[in-house]
Write an enzyme that holds these catalytic residues in place. Structure first.
Site, PDB file in Angstrom:
ATOM      1  N   GLU A 150       0.831  -1.222  -0.013  1.00  0.00           N
ATOM      2  CA  GLU A 150      -0.080  -0.080  -0.043  1.00  0.00           C
ATOM      3  C   GLU A 150       0.736   1.217   0.039  1.00  0.00           C
ATOM      4  O   GLU A 150       1.775   1.444   0.594  1.00  0.00           O
ATOM      5  CB  GLU A 150      -0.839  -0.222   1.265  1.00  0.00           C
ATOM      6  CG  GLU A 150      -1.924   1.037   1.533  1.00  0.00           C
ATOM      7  CD  GLU A 150      -2.626   1.457   0.123  1.00  0.00           C
ATOM      8  OE1 GLU A 150      -3.468   0.361  -0.179  1.00  0.00           O
ATOM      9  OE2 GLU A 150      -2.568   2.341  -0.308  1.00  0.00           O
ATOM     10  N   PHE A 151       0.349   2.328  -0.906  1.00  0.00           N
ATOM     11  CA  PHE A 151       1.076   3.587  -0.755  1.00  0.00           C
ATOM     12  C   PHE A 151       0.417   4.595  -0.423  1.00  0.00           C
ATOM     13  O   PHE A 151       0.834   5.613  -0.553  1.00  0.00           O
ATOM     14  CB  PHE A 151       1.613   3.711  -2.275  1.00  0.00           C
ATOM     15  CG  PHE A 151       2.543   2.550  -3.040  1.00  0.00           C
ATOM     16  CD1 PHE A 151       3.902   2.633  -2.877  1.00  0.00           C
ATOM     17  CD2 PHE A 151       1.778   1.682  -3.522  1.00  0.00           C
ATOM     18  CE1 PHE A 151       4.766   1.565  -3.405  1.00  0.00           C
ATOM     19  CE2 PHE A 151       2.583   0.493  -4.008  1.00  0.00           C
ATOM     20  CZ  PHE A 151       4.073   0.650  -3.920  1.00  0.00           C
ATOM     21  N   ARG A 153      -0.831   8.076   1.516  1.00  0.00           N
ATOM     22  CA  ARG A 153      -0.406   8.863   2.185  1.00  0.00           C
ATOM     23  C   ARG A 153      -1.227   9.182   3.522  1.00  0.00           C
ATOM     24  O   ARG A 153      -2.602   9.538   3.311  1.00  0.00           O
ATOM     25  CB  ARG A 153      -0.070  10.179   1.514  1.00  0.00           C
ATOM     26  CG  ARG A 153       0.643  10.065   0.333  1.00  0.00           C
ATOM     27  CD  ARG A 153       0.403  11.174  -0.527  1.00  0.00           C
ATOM     28  NE  ARG A 153      -0.826  11.172  -0.778  1.00  0.00           N
ATOM     29  CZ  ARG A 153      -1.385  12.283  -1.766  1.00  0.00           C
ATOM     30  NH1 ARG A 153      -0.773  13.357  -2.033  1.00  0.00           N
ATOM     31  NH2 ARG A 153      -2.667  12.438  -1.997  1.00  0.00           N
ATOM     32  N   ASN A 211       9.626   3.936  -0.398  1.00  0.00           N
ATOM     33  CA  ASN A 211       9.589   4.449   0.780  1.00  0.00           C
ATOM     34  C   ASN A 211      11.083   5.156   0.978  1.00  0.00           C
ATOM     35  O   ASN A 211      11.224   6.168   1.567  1.00  0.00           O
ATOM     36  CB  ASN A 211       9.090   3.750   2.029  1.00  0.00           C
ATOM     37  CG  ASN A 211       7.591   3.921   2.200  1.00  0.00           C
ATOM     38  OD1 ASN A 211       7.195   4.304   1.397  1.00  0.00           O
ATOM     39  ND2 ASN A 211       7.298   3.141   3.263  1.00  0.00           N
ATOM     40  N   CYS A 263       5.411   4.891   9.251  1.00  0.00           N
ATOM     41  CA  CYS A 263       5.826   4.149   8.086  1.00  0.00           C
ATOM     42  C   CYS A 263       7.282   4.447   7.958  1.00  0.00           C
ATOM     43  O   CYS A 263       8.291   3.538   7.861  1.00  0.00           O
ATOM     44  CB  CYS A 263       5.105   4.361   6.944  1.00  0.00           C
ATOM     45  SG  CYS A 263       3.584   3.495   6.859  1.00  0.00           S
ATOM     46  N   LYS A 326       2.497  14.677  10.945  1.00  0.00           N
ATOM     47  CA  LYS A 326       2.089  15.664   9.706  1.00  0.00           C
ATOM     48  C   LYS A 326       0.660  16.004   9.493  1.00  0.00           C
ATOM     49  O   LYS A 326      -0.049  15.669  10.657  1.00  0.00           O
ATOM     50  CB  LYS A 326       2.415  14.774   8.405  1.00  0.00           C
ATOM     51  CG  LYS A 326       1.291  13.653   8.084  1.00  0.00           C
ATOM     52  CD  LYS A 326       1.768  12.788   6.911  1.00  0.00           C
ATOM     53  CE  LYS A 326       1.279  13.272   5.684  1.00  0.00           C
ATOM     54  NZ  LYS A 326       1.001  12.559   4.522  1.00  0.00           N
TER      55      LYS A 326
END
Ligand SMILES: NC(=O)c1ccc[n+]([C@@H]2O[C@H](COP(=O)([O-])OP(=O)(O)OC[C@H]3O[C@@H](n4cnc5c(N)ncnc54)[C@H](O)[C@@H]3O)[C@@H](O)[C@H]2O)c1
Length: 444
Positions: A150-151, A153, A211, A263, A326
């Site tokens: 999974e990418f 954000r 990553n 991550c 973030k």
């Protein structure tokens, strides 16, 4: 399609909601009964933009439900996503993959008809081969294993789950490919998401490499910030100028306090360890440098805070704006904002932390810190304001510099994310300090 999502945390909950939105019937399996109950009430157990709306909508229709009972999912679904955690081992030597191994081993004997098991958790190269053996040993019916990293954000988890920029599927059988194409059909039919079908080892390396590259970009521009700091150059102009070359680009080139979250820090550490084990000495040296630069950022940020104050902080009251790693999420795992807040807490007379969403999570992680209920409370009487997370509440609110100037003792802003536009602040009488840039002084 009938699908299950096993592990409903920061990845699994948005994924389960997105699968329901795409038209599938979904059961989410979550081991933690408290988290499961919150999800079944149609809310997220943490803040993530748009997640509550999607959960509420699909739990209400019954297309999405949550359970702690794995056998319910095994009986219901034909495709099972594995989205459990892969934390770093306490010794830092790679991932603790026990959650993934347990999930596959527990699911396998419950499968009474052929199924597809689709791993989404991040693992290092070699793990899928081990899991194939676990599945084969314990499975009652036939099952295919796919690795589908999974990418997404955080802060954009819902959007990225519904509209991923790519889908990577590491698999070995035509039946597994058919199942992947079917479950992602509503996304693939739109025509703007590439499906990369490959072998499991390539899928594993691809995720780690992605990553590691993001982390490398961040550490690179932070290393340039260090040079600018020494030479009096301006790193934001450097970043802009080099990014015009499309081979370099502007994305991910904002200098600051470095990467954090659930991550990148663990994924880079695990990959660094794994490439070392594999004897890839060049990769190991590169990634070690990336990590080392990142570790040094909190110290560099504290030094800037002290310079901005004009010396040690022992008599200063500092307002720290931001606790999450973030903007857009309440996740405080490996949060650089909280790491810096800790250093300031140890050095200053008083430190007050504000965050629009992450105070409950920050308080659980660090009950020893002082938190403000409101931004006004945090700012009142501060000698120094540190912008530690780039929430729009702090960076996009045009009236904030003037309001804040009326509350603080001294209008000094240290923006460790290079997220604020100094113009508005200096017009309101502030001095603005950012990493790798000359200070901006009040416009009088
Ligand atoms: N968070 C992200 O943005 C993100 C992005 C890409 C990849 N990933 C990867 O996804 C994986 C999950 O990350 P996360 O951030 O969601 O972690 P997380 O800790 O937020 O969630 C994991 C969840 O799995 C549950 N769980 C563990 N074992 C279980 C089991 N046997 N059955 C049911 N539930 C179980 C835990 O209770 C927890 O709620 C990790 O490998 C991570 O690296 C995360």
């Amino acid at each position: 399609m009938r699908v299950s999502v096993i592990g409903c945390g920061h990845l699994g909950a948005p994924h389960a909601a997105a699968m329901a939105e795409l038209g599938h019937e979904v059961v989410g399996v979550e081991l933690n009964p408290e988290t499961c109950e919150i999800l079944q009430s149609g809310r997220g157990a943490f803040y993530e933009k748009d997640l509550d709306d999607l959960l509420a909508q699909h739990v209400a229709t019954g297309r999405l439900r949550f359970t702690t009972d794995l056998s319910e999912a095994a009986a219901f679904a034909d495709l099972h996503f594995i989205a459990v955690g892969t934390p770093l081992r306490p010794d830092g030597h790679g991932y603790d993959t026990s959650q993934v191994i347990d999930a596959v081993r527990d699911l396998a004997p419950l499968l009474t008809r052929p199924a597809t098991v689709v791993g989404k958790s991040t693992v290092t190269v070699g793990t899928v081969a081990r899991l194939q053996a676990v599945l084969a040993e314990h499975v009652a019916a036939g099952a295919d294993l796919v690795w589908n990293p999974e990418f997404l954000r955080e802060g954009h988890a819902v959007e990225d789950s519904l509209r991923p920029d790519r889908i990577v599927a590491g698999l070995t059988t035509p039946a597994a490919e058919k199942a992947v194409r079917e479950v992602y059909a509503p996304i693939l039919e739109r025509g703007d998401t590439e499906l990369i079908v490959t072998d499991p080892a390539t899928a594993e390396v691809l995720k780690s490499a992605a990553n590691a590259y993001l982390a490398t970009k961040i550490s690179y521009i932070n290393a340039m910030a260090e040079i600018c700091e020494i030479t009096g150059a301006d790193v934001t102009t450097v970043a802009h100028g080099i990014g015009i070359d499309h081979r370099i680009g502007h994305a991910g080139m904002r200098p600051g306090i470095g990467y954090g979250g659930g991550c990148l820090p663990k994924d880079v550490a695990a990959f660094t360890h794994r490439v070392g084990e594999l004897g890839a000495t060049g990769a190991s040296a590169l990634l070690s440098a990336v990590e080392q630069i990142n570790h040094g950022r909190a110290g560099a940020a504290l030094a800037l805070v002290e310079r901005a104050h004009g010396g040690p902080l022992d008599t200063a009251t500092v307002a720290v704006l931001g606790a999450s790693f973030k903007a857009g999420t309440s996740d405080v795992r490996s949060s650089p904002a909280l790491r810096l807040a800790g250093l300031i807490h140890d050095a200053a007379a008083r430190t007050v932390i504000h965050d629009p969403e992450a105070v409950p999570a920050a308080r659980r992680a660090h009950p020893e810190f002082t938190y403000a209920e409101s931004l006004v409370e945090a700012l009142r009487g501060a000698d120094l304001v540190v912008l530690a997370t780039e929430w729009p509440h702090y960076t996009k609110e045009p009236s904030l510099p003037a309001t804040a100037a009326g509350l603080v003792r001294r209008p000094v802003l240290v923006d460790i994310r290079t997220a604020a536009d100094p113009t508005g602040w200096t017009r309101a009488g502030w001095t603005v300090h950012q990493l790798g840039r000359p200070a901006h002084h009040p416009i009088v």
